[in-house]
Design a protein around this motif. Structure first.
Motif, PDB file in Angstrom:
ATOM      1  N   ASN A 125       0.823  -1.206   0.000  1.00  0.00           N
ATOM      2  CA  ASN A 125       0.000   0.000   0.000  1.00  0.00           C
ATOM      3  C   ASN A 125       0.856   1.254   0.000  1.00  0.00           C
ATOM      4  O   ASN A 125       0.520   2.254  -0.637  1.00  0.00           O
ATOM      5  N   HIS A 126       1.949   1.179   0.751  1.00  0.00           N
ATOM      6  CA  HIS A 126       2.812   2.357   0.908  1.00  0.00           C
ATOM      7  C   HIS A 126       4.236   1.895   1.192  1.00  0.00           C
ATOM      8  O   HIS A 126       4.448   0.960   1.970  1.00  0.00           O
ATOM      9  N   VAL A 127       5.190   2.557   0.568  1.00  0.00           N
ATOM     10  CA  VAL A 127       6.607   2.314   0.824  1.00  0.00           C
ATOM     11  C   VAL A 127       7.324   3.661   0.876  1.00  0.00           C
ATOM     12  O   VAL A 127       7.151   4.497  -0.015  1.00  0.00           O
ATOM     13  N   LYS A 128       8.091   3.876   1.935  1.00  0.00           N
ATOM     14  CA  LYS A 128       8.942   5.065   2.036  1.00  0.00           C
ATOM     15  C   LYS A 128      10.379   4.604   2.167  1.00  0.00           C
ATOM     16  O   LYS A 128      10.686   3.748   3.002  1.00  0.00           O
ATOM     17  N   ILE A 129      11.259   5.179   1.359  1.00  0.00           N
ATOM     18  CA  ILE A 129      12.659   4.782   1.353  1.00  0.00           C
ATOM     19  C   ILE A 129      13.547   6.014   1.465  1.00  0.00           C
ATOM     20  O   ILE A 129      13.115   7.145   1.252  1.00  0.00           O
ATOM     21  N   ARG A 130      14.806   5.758   1.795  1.00  0.00           N
ATOM     22  CA  ARG A 130      15.820   6.803   1.750  1.00  0.00           C
ATOM     23  C   ARG A 130      16.981   6.303   0.912  1.00  0.00           C
ATOM     24  O   ARG A 130      17.253   5.099   0.815  1.00  0.00           O
ATOM     25  N   ILE A 131      17.710   7.247   0.320  1.00  0.00           N
ATOM     26  CA  ILE A 131      18.899   6.929  -0.459  1.00  0.00           C
ATOM     27  C   ILE A 131      20.002   7.903  -0.061  1.00  0.00           C
ATOM     28  O   ILE A 131      19.820   9.121  -0.126  1.00  0.00           O
ATOM     29  N   MET A 132      21.122   7.367   0.361  1.00  0.00           N
ATOM     30  CA  MET A 132      22.244   8.198   0.754  1.00  0.00           C
ATOM     31  C   MET A 132      22.932   8.797  -0.479  1.00  0.00           C
ATOM     32  O   MET A 132      23.139   8.099  -1.475  1.00  0.00           O
ATOM     33  N   PRO A 133      23.317  10.072  -0.422  1.00  0.00           N
ATOM     34  CA  PRO A 133      24.045  10.685  -1.539  1.00  0.00           C
ATOM     35  C   PRO A 133      25.530  10.354  -1.482  1.00  0.00           C
ATOM     36  O   PRO A 133      26.103  10.209  -0.400  1.00  0.00           O
ATOM     37  N   LYS A 134      26.150  10.249  -2.638  1.00  0.00           N
ATOM     38  CA  LYS A 134      27.573   9.926  -2.712  1.00  0.00           C
ATOM     39  C   LYS A 134      28.406  11.027  -2.064  1.00  0.00           C
ATOM     40  O   LYS A 134      28.157  12.224  -2.262  1.00  0.00           O
ATOM     41  N   VAL A 145      25.738  12.451   6.840  1.00  0.00           N
ATOM     42  CA  VAL A 145      25.237  12.065   5.527  1.00  0.00           C
ATOM     43  C   VAL A 145      23.749  11.742   5.595  1.00  0.00           C
ATOM     44  O   VAL A 145      22.981  12.089   4.689  1.00  0.00           O
ATOM     45  N   ALA A 146      23.337  11.091   6.686  1.00  0.00           N
ATOM     46  CA  ALA A 146      21.923  10.736   6.835  1.00  0.00           C
ATOM     47  C   ALA A 146      21.036  11.966   6.829  1.00  0.00           C
ATOM     48  O   ALA A 146      19.893  11.925   6.356  1.00  0.00           O
ATOM     49  N   ASN A 147      21.556  13.070   7.324  1.00  0.00           N
ATOM     50  CA  ASN A 147      20.776  14.310   7.323  1.00  0.00           C
ATOM     51  C   ASN A 147      20.624  14.899   5.929  1.00  0.00           C
ATOM     52  O   ASN A 147      19.832  15.826   5.733  1.00  0.00           O
ATOM     53  N   MET A 148      21.410  14.387   4.960  1.00  0.00           N
ATOM     54  CA  MET A 148      21.302  14.850   3.570  1.00  0.00           C
ATOM     55  C   MET A 148      20.523  13.871   2.701  1.00  0.00           C
ATOM     56  O   MET A 148      20.386  14.070   1.508  1.00  0.00           O
ATOM     57  N   GLN A 149      20.037  12.796   3.289  1.00  0.00           N
ATOM     58  CA  GLN A 149      19.456  11.714   2.504  1.00  0.00           C
ATOM     59  C   GLN A 149      18.251  12.169   1.692  1.00  0.00           C
ATOM     60  O   GLN A 149      17.474  13.029   2.118  1.00  0.00           O
ATOM     61  N   ALA A 150      18.099  11.557   0.538  1.00  0.00           N
ATOM     62  CA  ALA A 150      16.931  11.801  -0.299  1.00  0.00           C
ATOM     63  C   ALA A 150      15.831  10.832   0.093  1.00  0.00           C
ATOM     64  O   ALA A 150      16.086   9.640   0.288  1.00  0.00           O
ATOM     65  N   LEU A 151      14.605  11.333   0.218  1.00  0.00           N
ATOM     66  CA  LEU A 151      13.464  10.535   0.619  1.00  0.00           C
ATOM     67  C   LEU A 151      12.497  10.384  -0.548  1.00  0.00           C
ATOM     68  O   LEU A 151      12.221  11.351  -1.263  1.00  0.00           O
ATOM     69  N   PHE A 152      11.975   9.172  -0.706  1.00  0.00           N
ATOM     70  CA  PHE A 152      11.031   8.894  -1.779  1.00  0.00           C
ATOM     71  C   PHE A 152       9.933   7.998  -1.222  1.00  0.00           C
ATOM     72  O   PHE A 152      10.163   7.211  -0.300  1.00  0.00           O
TER      73      PHE A 152
END
Length: 244
Positions: A125-134, A145-152
């Motif tokens: 129904n719902h998925v939230k993920i994070r992706i760390m930037p290089k 780095v976690a504070n810069m993570q992109a959320l989708f």
């Protein structure tokens, strides 16, 4: 309850504590990692995204939200966990989310003192993920780095959850509790799992009786780094972000 059969091994390269200290340079190749398992999770050199390994195929979700299949066997990872599926216990869950996994699932399968791998497939129904930037040297610590993570996030998405459970006492070697990644069936959406819910999901659970911890002893930064033990647990919990 499975887990009493042949020896099963979870292979981990690097430690989460080392990442927290800023040791983000790749120290094992994809080729060498795959010698130890064909399924798992990790990250690439410089914390470049989130890695999902399924059936020997390596996928990388990068911070702009795209997903690449990685065929360069010389690409390097600073931290990864892999295994070869065996002695599997089939699971089928209804009304599943992190609350379920952190509560009744652990109790039912008596996981609190063991390492285990979980693979779940379904329409979520719902998925939230994070992706760390290089990141580039000099590397910051993982919490920065976690504070810069992109959320989708995505709703009504078919895909697979893959990852591991670790006992609390190993919480500086790896992520205590669940460390899970997600990848969609079309392989276009993937990342570190923060939230999810599904009316039902099925897959398998594997309990390991052996943890093989591989350390990058020839890496000078790893040998010389110092870990701030006083703030390590809180930093890991904040950077993981999915244990509530």
């Amino acid at each position: 309850m499975k887990g009493n059969g042949t020896i099963s091994t979870l292979y981990e390269h690097g430690t989460l504590a080392s990442l927290m200290a800023g040791n983000m340079a790749g120290t094992i190749t994809v080729a060498d990692l795959l010698k130890h398992g064909n399924t798992g999770i990790g990250t690439f050199d410089g914390i470049d995204g989130e890695v999902v390994i399924l059936d020997g195929k390596v996928y990388q979700a990068v911070a702009d939200g795209t997903v690449n299949q990685v065929t360069d066997l010389q690409a390097k990872l600073p931290f990864a966990s892999v295994h070869t599926p065996a002695d599997l216990e089939k699971v089928r869950l209804t009304g599943v989310d992190f609350n379920t996994l952190n509560g009744s699932f652990i109790q039912q399968h008596e996981l609190q003192n063991v390492f285990a791998a979980l693979r779940l497939t379904g329409t979520f129904n719902h998925v939230k993920i994070r992706i760390m930037p290089k990141q580039k040297p000099p590397y910051p610590n993982l919490l920065e780095v976690a504070n810069m993570q992109a959320l989708f996030s995505r709703d009504q998405v078919e895909g697979t959850i893959i990852g591991y459970y670790a006992p609390e006492i190993f919480g500086s070697v790896t992520a205590a509790g669940w460390h899970l990644h997600f990848i969609s069936a079309d392989r276009q959406f993937a990342g570190h799992l923060l939230e999810f819910s599904a009316p039902q999901a099925s897959g398998d659970l594997q309990v390991f009786d052996t943890l093989e911890q591989h350390l990058p002893v020839t890496d000078q930064a790893f040998r010389q780094s110092e870990v701030d033990l006083a703030t390590l647990r809180d930093g890991i919990a904040q950077s993981e972000g999915n244990q509530d």
